[in-house]
Write a protein that holds these residues in place. Structure first.
Motif, mmCIF file in Angstrom:
data_model
loop_
_atom_site.group_PDB
_atom_site.id
_atom_site.type_symbol
_atom_site.label_atom_id
_atom_site.label_comp_id
_atom_site.label_asym_id
_atom_site.label_seq_id
_atom_site.Cartn_x
_atom_site.Cartn_y
_atom_site.Cartn_z
ATOM 1 N N ILE A 175 0.833 -1.206 0.000
ATOM 2 C CA ILE A 175 0.000 0.000 0.000
ATOM 3 C C ILE A 175 0.867 1.256 0.000
ATOM 4 C CG2 ILE A 175 -1.693 1.318 1.326
ATOM 5 C CD1 ILE A 175 -2.750 -1.369 2.376
ATOM 6 N N LEU B 279 -6.542 2.398 -4.205
ATOM 7 C CA LEU B 279 -6.003 2.446 -2.843
ATOM 8 C C LEU B 279 -7.094 2.701 -1.814
ATOM 9 C CD1 LEU B 279 -2.784 4.539 -3.542
ATOM 10 C CD2 LEU B 279 -2.837 2.182 -2.737
ATOM 11 N N VAL C 187 -5.555 0.146 6.257
ATOM 12 C CA VAL C 187 -5.373 0.524 4.854
ATOM 13 C C VAL C 187 -5.425 2.045 4.706
ATOM 14 C CG1 VAL C 187 -6.339 0.368 2.534
ATOM 15 C CG2 VAL C 187 -6.306 -1.651 3.990
ATOM 16 N N VAL D 295 -2.401 4.625 3.711
ATOM 17 C CA VAL D 295 -2.529 5.483 2.529
ATOM 18 C C VAL D 295 -2.340 6.947 2.907
ATOM 19 C CG1 VAL D 295 -4.147 6.332 0.779
ATOM 20 C CG2 VAL D 295 -3.990 3.894 1.224
#
Length: 349
Positions: free
Chosen positions: A109, A196, A288, A292
């Motif tokens: 990621i 993403l 996540v 990001v």
């Protein structure tokens, strides 16, 4: 008599010495897990090398690795040979999903988001958020309805959880193809940014559906609060971590020291795991989205101070290659094991 006792002692010590050797060969040791990993990396490197040839230039690395992993599993399941490779394969088939998620996903990621052109992101941010938010919901809902229609014995919440999984896209091959063809940066960043963010949305939807499936009661207010915590809270946490690592990377930018490049590269890798661990392990929010957000802060503030950009890019390309290779090969192997070991019939395929 003494020679007899010496002989018996010698044979006894010999038998005692041989026993652990036999034990080591009959039972898998932790070190044998390395065989599966190196098999995957060797095959991944061979596929990448093959794709350099003109005839195989269009070969999709991740797709081929998935198929090879599937074949690898079928061969080991059918032959059932007690060798290093087989024992290593069975150890990886029992790997905990959280170990795989926490180990392989954070660098993938961060490596993808860290290279995004933030000047272009400002122009397409609204489109990315729309596609990754309402867009994922619009995909997950009909997918869940379709699953419910063809599998009526499944409860709605299970269909919703599967719909959340299927609604996330992974345009790795598409983005690389767009870059090769010289597509407009706006289009590339829009697809890359949406991919993403939609991972975070789909994981949140899956977590809510799965928790409700386990019996926890969720009201509308609780769902909204959970979404806000997992989205806005994760974004804020990622920005804080990103600013901290960005300041550290700036502080390590000493052109007179040979260790500066190593420190800067190591800090970017550490930021991926720190973001994920703090978010998932401490605050129980979306890892996540946190990763990001951290990566976008680094993408905006660190590149002009990086001492050796080529080294940074090459190292991160290598990390992404290794992680993608392991993920897709392992996914193919687990799929192959399920196909062989379950009651799925040929006409179902």
């Amino acid at each position: 008599s003494s020679s007899s006792s010496s002989s018996s002692g010698s044979s006894s010590s010999s038998s005692n010495h041989e026993h652990p050797v036999h034990h080591t060969h009959s039972h898998p040791g932790p070190h044998e897990a390395m065989f599966f990993m190196f098999d995957a990396l060797l095959l991944g490197t061979a596929v990448l090398h093959l794709s350099m040839h003109e005839k195989f230039h269009t070969l999709q690395h991740t797709v081929v690795l998935f198929v090879l992993g599937l074949i690898y599993a079928v061969v080991h399941e059918k032959l059932d040979v007690n060798c290093y490779d087989s024992r290593s394969y069975r150890m990886w088939m029992g790997i905990d999903s959280h170990v795989m998620l926490w180990t392989l996903l954070p660098p993938l990621i961060l490596g993808d988001a860290m290279t995004i052109d933030t000047s272009v992101v400002a122009n397409v941010a609204g489109q990315c958020l729309y596609l990754a938010g309402p867009g994922v919901l619009l995909c997950a809902a009909p997918t869940a309805a379709f699953l419910r229609m063809i599998l009526p014995h499944w409860p709605w919440l299970l269909c919703a959880a599967c719909g959340a999984i299927f609604s996330a896209t992974d345009p790795v091959a598409v983005v690389s193809l767009l870059k090769e063809l010289g597509a407009p940066p706006t289009l590339t960043v829009q697809i890359q940014g949406e991919s993403l963010l939609n991972d975070g949305t789909s994981i949140v939807l899956f977590a809510v559906a799965y928790t409700m499936l386990e019996g926890k009661d969720y009201g509308v207010q609780e769902v909204i609060l959970d979404l806000l915590r997992n989205v806005l809270g994760a974004m804020a946490l990622g920005m804080v971590i990103g600013f901290c690592f960005n300041a550290w990377i700036h502080n390590a930018a000493n052109r007179l020291s040979h260790s500066s490049v190593l420190i800067q590269v190591s800090l970017t890798l550490c930021s991926a795991y720190v973001s994920w661990i703090v978010a998932e392990g401490i605050f129980h929010t979306s890892g996540v989205i946190t990763t990001v957000s951290c990566a976008l802060v680094l993408a905006e503030g660190m590149w002009h101070i990086i001492l050796h950009k080529e080294a940074m890019e090459h190292i991160w390309h290598t990390i992404e290659f290794i992680m993608n290779t392991l993920i897709f090969f392992l996914a193919g192997a687990r799929t192959g094991r399920t196909m062989v070991g379950s009651d799925i019939r040929h006409h179902d395929f």
